[in-house]
Design a protein around this motif. Sequence first.
Motif, mmCIF file in Angstrom:
data_model
loop_
_atom_site.group_PDB
_atom_site.id
_atom_site.type_symbol
_atom_site.label_atom_id
_atom_site.label_comp_id
_atom_site.label_asym_id
_atom_site.label_seq_id
_atom_site.Cartn_x
_atom_site.Cartn_y
_atom_site.Cartn_z
ATOM 1 N N ASP A 108 0.861 -1.187 0.000
ATOM 2 C CA ASP A 108 0.000 0.000 0.000
ATOM 3 C C ASP A 108 0.897 1.238 0.000
ATOM 4 O O ASP A 108 1.240 1.774 1.047
ATOM 5 N N VAL A 133 5.173 3.671 2.581
ATOM 6 C CA VAL A 133 4.112 2.675 2.516
ATOM 7 C C VAL A 133 3.342 2.649 3.825
ATOM 8 O O VAL A 133 3.877 2.954 4.883
ATOM 9 N N SER A 134 2.077 2.288 3.730
ATOM 10 C CA SER A 134 1.246 2.115 4.913
ATOM 11 C C SER A 134 1.441 0.687 5.409
ATOM 12 O O SER A 134 1.345 -0.261 4.638
#
Length: 61
Positions: free
Chosen positions: A24, A47-48
């Motif tokens: 993500d 990124v998550s």
Amino acid sequence: MRIRVTGLPVECEAVVDVLVATLDVVEVSEPHPNRGRSDLVRVYVTVSTAALMARPTGGVT
């Protein structure tokens, strides 16, 4: 999480494409030239980790 990708511009682009397809990705920086007389660049990928940490294995596969 912030990931630093270092390499030739074409290499960094290929790795970023894989990261975008797999994780993500929230943000991708513009390429930053490495110091000195180098053809290498750095790209920072944010990124998550929320989805990864929610996995029953704690993000480890």
